[in-house]
Enzyme design. Structure first.
Site, PDB file in Angstrom:
ATOM      1  N   CYS A   7       0.851  -1.205   0.000  1.00 33.38           N
ATOM      2  CA  CYS A   7       0.000   0.000   0.000  1.00 33.38           C
ATOM      3  C   CYS A   7       0.882   1.249   0.000  1.00 33.38           C
ATOM      4  CB  CYS A   7      -0.949  -0.002   1.195  1.00 33.38           C
ATOM      5  SG  CYS A   7      -2.334  -1.162   1.054  1.00 33.38           S
ATOM      6  N   HIS A  46      -6.534  -3.042  -1.118  1.00 30.37           N
ATOM      7  CA  HIS A  46      -5.828  -4.012  -0.271  1.00 30.37           C
ATOM      8  C   HIS A  46      -6.633  -5.300  -0.146  1.00 30.37           C
ATOM      9  CE1 HIS A  46      -2.936  -5.313   2.789  1.00 30.37           C
ATOM     10  NE2 HIS A  46      -3.983  -5.936   3.301  1.00 30.37           N
ATOM     11  N   HIS A  99      -0.430 -10.194  -4.591  1.00 31.49           N
ATOM     12  CA  HIS A  99       0.452  -9.799  -5.692  1.00 31.49           C
ATOM     13  C   HIS A  99       0.743 -11.006  -6.560  1.00 31.49           C
ATOM     14  CE1 HIS A  99       2.916 -10.885  -2.190  1.00 31.49           C
ATOM     15  NE2 HIS A  99       3.819 -11.355  -3.043  1.00 31.49           N
TER      16      HIS A  99
HETATM   17  P1  DGP Z   1       6.035 -13.071  -1.614  1.00 30.15           P
HETATM   18  O1  DGP Z   1       7.167 -13.813  -0.980  1.00 30.15           O
HETATM   19  O2  DGP Z   1       5.263 -13.896  -2.637  1.00 30.15           O
HETATM   20  O3  DGP Z   1       5.146 -12.438  -0.581  1.00 30.15           O
HETATM   21  O4  DGP Z   1       6.719 -11.902  -2.464  1.00 30.15           O
HETATM   22  C1  DGP Z   1       7.032 -10.659  -1.963  1.00 30.15           C
HETATM   23  C2  DGP Z   1       7.997 -10.040  -2.918  1.00 30.15           C
HETATM   24  O5  DGP Z   1       8.099  -8.666  -2.608  1.00 30.15           O
HETATM   25  C3  DGP Z   1       9.419 -10.602  -2.848  1.00 30.15           C
HETATM   26  O6  DGP Z   1       9.738 -11.234  -4.091  1.00 30.15           O
HETATM   27  C4  DGP Z   1      10.314  -9.393  -2.617  1.00 30.15           C
HETATM   28  C5  DGP Z   1       9.407  -8.233  -2.904  1.00 30.15           C
HETATM   29  N1  DGP Z   1       9.643  -7.060  -2.093  1.00 30.15           N
HETATM   30  C6  DGP Z   1       9.694  -7.024  -0.731  1.00 30.15           C
HETATM   31  N2  DGP Z   1       9.900  -5.770  -0.323  1.00 30.15           N
HETATM   32  C7  DGP Z   1       9.989  -4.998  -1.444  1.00 30.15           C
HETATM   33  C8  DGP Z   1      10.198  -3.602  -1.660  1.00 30.15           C
HETATM   34  O7  DGP Z   1      10.351  -2.800  -0.742  1.00 30.15           O
HETATM   35  N3  DGP Z   1      10.237  -3.188  -2.954  1.00 30.15           N
HETATM   36  C9  DGP Z   1      10.082  -4.047  -3.995  1.00 30.15           C
HETATM   37  N4  DGP Z   1      10.139  -3.533  -5.239  1.00 30.15           N
HETATM   38  N5  DGP Z   1       9.864  -5.359  -3.830  1.00 30.15           N
HETATM   39  C10 DGP Z   1       9.825  -5.830  -2.569  1.00 30.15           C
END
Ligand code: DGP
Length: 113
Positions: A7, A46, A99
């Protein structure tokens, strides 16, 4: 959801590398890419996870799956791509805002787990 990382990314409070945006959806590059191309596609509303998709909120999920081929084309994923969503602890969901991971740009494993 003031305490939700995605969010905050959607609202611009936390910077991201945006790939696509419309009124319902935001897409940005994963901070820890697991393929040459790794884009996260999220609903602006969300929703915690795929376990929380209902008849009331599923239209945005259909919309995401209309957006995915557009992003795949703009990312040059001519040879195919993979879409994954992790839901809950067994799937190692780490961010609790629905996501979809769009992965591609290289040959991937035939194993998904
Ligand atoms: P999951 O493990 O399926 O919940 O994937 C979460 C994803 O989010 C993981 O591949 C890393 C990504 N991620 C976590 N924090 C951040 C962030 O601050 N920025 C970006 N661009 N991606 C993030």
């Amino acid at each position: 959801m003031t305490d939700c990382l995605f969010c905050k990314i959607i609202s611009g409070q936390i910077p991201s590398n945006k790939v696509f945006e419309d009124e319902l959806v935001y897409a940005f590059r994963d901070i820890n890419p697991q393929a040459k191309t790794h884009v996260l596609i999220v609903p602006k509303a969300h929703i915690e996870s795929a376990a929380d998709i209902t008849a009331e909120n599923s239209a945005v999920v259909a919309h995401i799956f209309e957006v995915i081929p557009k992003i795949a084309e703009s990312e040059g994923l001519k040879n195919g791509f993979r879409v994954i969503t992790n839901s809950g602890p067994d799937a190692c969901q780490s961010v609790h805002h629905l996501h979809f991971h769009l992965l591609g740009g290289e040959q991937m494993s035939d194993k998904m787990a």
